[in-house]
Design a protein around this motif. Structure first.
Motif, PDB file in Angstrom:
ATOM      1  N   UNK A 230       1.311  -1.085   5.736  1.00 14.12           N
ATOM      2  CA  UNK A 230       1.428   0.264   6.290  1.00 14.12           C
ATOM      3  C   UNK A 230       1.935   1.232   5.232  1.00 14.12           C
ATOM      4  N   UNK A 231       2.923   0.813   4.455  1.00  7.44           N
ATOM      5  CA  UNK A 231       3.481   1.680   3.418  1.00  7.44           C
ATOM      6  C   UNK A 231       2.434   2.024   2.367  1.00  7.44           C
ATOM      7  N   UNK A 232       1.667   1.037   1.925  1.00  3.21           N
ATOM      8  CA  UNK A 232       0.622   1.275   0.923  1.00  3.21           C
ATOM      9  C   UNK A 232      -0.457   2.200   1.477  1.00  3.21           C
ATOM     10  N   UNK A 233      -0.862   1.966   2.735  1.00  5.49           N
ATOM     11  CA  UNK A 233      -1.921   2.771   3.338  1.00  5.49           C
ATOM     12  C   UNK A 233      -1.485   4.222   3.522  1.00  5.49           C
ATOM     13  N   UNK A 234      -0.266   4.419   4.002  1.00  8.30           N
ATOM     14  CA  UNK A 234       0.208   5.758   4.342  1.00  8.30           C
ATOM     15  C   UNK A 234       0.662   6.544   3.118  1.00  8.30           C
ATOM     16  N   UNK A 235       1.370   5.869   2.212  1.00  8.46           N
ATOM     17  CA  UNK A 235       1.982   6.573   1.082  1.00  8.46           C
ATOM     18  C   UNK A 235       1.080   6.638  -0.143  1.00  8.46           C
ATOM     19  N   UNK A 236       0.146   5.700  -0.271  1.00  6.84           N
ATOM     20  CA  UNK A 236      -0.700   5.671  -1.460  1.00  6.84           C
ATOM     21  C   UNK A 236      -2.172   5.944  -1.153  1.00  6.84           C
ATOM     22  N   UNK A 237      -2.769   5.089  -0.324  1.00  6.30           N
ATOM     23  CA  UNK A 237      -4.212   5.183  -0.081  1.00  6.30           C
ATOM     24  C   UNK A 237      -4.593   6.485   0.630  1.00  6.30           C
ATOM     25  N   UNK A 238      -3.887   6.816   1.708  1.00  6.69           N
ATOM     26  CA  UNK A 238      -4.237   8.012   2.484  1.00  6.69           C
ATOM     27  C   UNK A 238      -4.136   9.300   1.663  1.00  6.69           C
ATOM     28  N   UNK A 239      -3.043   9.537   0.926  1.00  7.27           N
ATOM     29  CA  UNK A 239      -2.978  10.766   0.129  1.00  7.27           C
ATOM     30  C   UNK A 239      -4.091  10.883  -0.907  1.00  7.27           C
ATOM     31  N   UNK A 240      -4.383   9.786  -1.602  1.00  5.88           N
ATOM     32  CA  UNK A 240      -5.433   9.841  -2.631  1.00  5.88           C
ATOM     33  C   UNK A 240      -6.797  10.079  -1.987  1.00  5.88           C
TER      34      UNK A 240
ATOM     35  N   UNK B 187       5.337  13.626   1.677  1.00  5.00           N
ATOM     36  CA  UNK B 187       5.398  13.971   3.090  1.00  5.00           C
ATOM     37  C   UNK B 187       5.148  12.772   3.984  1.00  5.00           C
ATOM     38  N   UNK B 188       4.151  11.963   3.632  1.00  3.58           N
ATOM     39  CA  UNK B 188       3.857  10.763   4.415  1.00  3.58           C
ATOM     40  C   UNK B 188       4.995   9.752   4.341  1.00  3.58           C
ATOM     41  N   UNK B 189       5.607   9.629   3.162  1.00  3.72           N
ATOM     42  CA  UNK B 189       6.731   8.702   3.005  1.00  3.72           C
ATOM     43  C   UNK B 189       7.907   9.134   3.877  1.00  3.72           C
ATOM     44  N   UNK B 190       8.185  10.423   3.909  1.00  2.00           N
ATOM     45  CA  UNK B 190       9.282  10.925   4.741  1.00  2.00           C
ATOM     46  C   UNK B 190       8.994  10.700   6.219  1.00  2.00           C
ATOM     47  N   UNK B 191       7.754  10.989   6.632  1.00  3.21           N
ATOM     48  CA  UNK B 191       7.366  10.790   8.039  1.00  3.21           C
ATOM     49  C   UNK B 191       7.431   9.318   8.435  1.00  3.21           C
ATOM     50  N   UNK B 192       6.975   8.442   7.533  1.00  3.66           N
ATOM     51  CA  UNK B 192       7.007   7.015   7.806  1.00  3.66           C
ATOM     52  C   UNK B 192       8.433   6.503   7.906  1.00  3.66           C
ATOM     53  N   UNK B 193       9.288   6.939   6.995  1.00  2.00           N
ATOM     54  CA  UNK B 193      10.694   6.517   7.029  1.00  2.00           C
ATOM     55  C   UNK B 193      11.365   6.963   8.305  1.00  2.00           C
ATOM     56  N   UNK B 194      11.050   8.181   8.743  1.00  3.34           N
ATOM     57  CA  UNK B 194      11.637   8.685   9.984  1.00  3.34           C
ATOM     58  C   UNK B 194      11.145   7.883  11.187  1.00  3.34           C
ATOM     59  N   UNK B 195       9.835   7.592  11.200  1.00  7.06           N
ATOM     60  CA  UNK B 195       9.268   6.839  12.311  1.00  7.06           C
ATOM     61  C   UNK B 195       9.853   5.420  12.395  1.00  7.06           C
ATOM     62  N   UNK B 196      10.027   4.782  11.246  1.00  3.04           N
ATOM     63  CA  UNK B 196      10.586   3.443  11.223  1.00  3.04           C
ATOM     64  C   UNK B 196      12.052   3.447  11.643  1.00  3.04           C
ATOM     65  N   UNK B 197      12.770   4.504  11.255  1.00  2.00           N
ATOM     66  CA  UNK B 197      14.180   4.606  11.640  1.00  2.00           C
ATOM     67  C   UNK B 197      14.332   4.768  13.137  1.00  2.00           C
ATOM     68  N   UNK B 198      13.486   5.620  13.714  1.00  2.00           N
ATOM     69  CA  UNK B 198      13.528   5.849  15.175  1.00  2.00           C
ATOM     70  C   UNK B 198      13.152   4.600  15.950  1.00  2.00           C
TER      71      UNK B 198
END
Length: 228
Positions: free
Chosen positions: A72-82, A215-226
């Motif tokens: 999920x981290x690779x897809x959201x933070x790396x693959x999706x932005x590129x 932005x995706x990393x921040x959103x993902x971190x927030x979602x995982x924290x919640x």
């Protein structure tokens, strides 16, 4: 500094136009200000949408459900932005090679859909391969033409608005059921399209990709924290 960047951003959104990007290495302050603005906007939009989601019983997005944490981290933070920045904003320079690659990407996508749905599988598969070859050949032929096409430059505001709208609406596919109540849920992507589009034009595609990734990393971190 902050006021200057925000004023330039407002002025550019009021009249989107082709500009020659300055190197990111000389524009880190501008990039930082815009990233901060983007994240603050996400917080405000997220708070409003949380109320909307509860009130209208909008289901949670399912785009990455079932993926493990690392994937999920690779897809959201790396693959999706590129991938998304290349597809939705890589061609905003209006250069012939960029527009050619966009056209080939659209055709290749249609061929993949045809294969997935078993519409003339063999022909669609061959068409997909042929499209990849055509994309490479076209890029090699057009790579020396660096000036934007005149018709694209004249209609840039329309093309920019189209890129923002399509980018936002494409994320409606993340939801299991499409209805009018889902439309406001893509407001974060609409906001992202405006900010990333500006960064793409002001400091190049890498600037937009990096902002998207942060932005995706921040959103993902927030979602995982919640969720925990």
């Amino acid at each position: 500094m902050i006021r200057t960047v925000l004023a330039d951003f407002r002025a550019w959104l009021a009249m989107p136009r082709l500009i020659t990007p300055t190197p990111l290495r000389t524009g880190w302050r501008t990039w930082g200000v815009m990233l901060g603005l983007y994240l603050c906007g996400l917080v405000v939009i997220g708070a409003v949408l949380a109320v909307w989601q509860r009130t209208m019983h909008v289901p949670a997005p399912e785009a990455f459900r079932g993926f493990s944490g690392p994937v999920l981290a690779v897809a959201v933070v790396l693959a999706a932005p590129i991938g998304e920045e290349s597809l939705f904003r890589g061609w905003l320079t209006g250069r012939p090679r960029a527009l050619w690659l966009l056209a080939m990407a659209i055709i290749a996508g249609l061929m993949l859909i045809a294969v997935q749905r078993h519409w003339h599988d063999t022909a669609a598969s061959l068409g997909f391969v042929a499209t990849l070859i055509a994309a490479l050949v076209g890029w090699l032929v057009l790579r020396r033409r660096t000036e934007p096409l005149r018709w694209f430059a004249h209609g840039f505001a329309v093309w920019f608005a189209l890129s923002v709208a399509v980018f936002a609406l494409a994320h409606m596919a993340n939801y299991p059921r499409l209805s009018w109540v889902v439309v406001p849920m893509v407001m974060p992507q609409l906001w992202a399209g405006l900010v990333f589009g500006y960064l793409r034009m002001r400091h190049g595609l890498i600037a937009a990709i990096l902002a998207h990734a942060c932005g995706n990393a921040a959103a993902l971190a927030m979602a995982l924290t919640v969720s925990h």
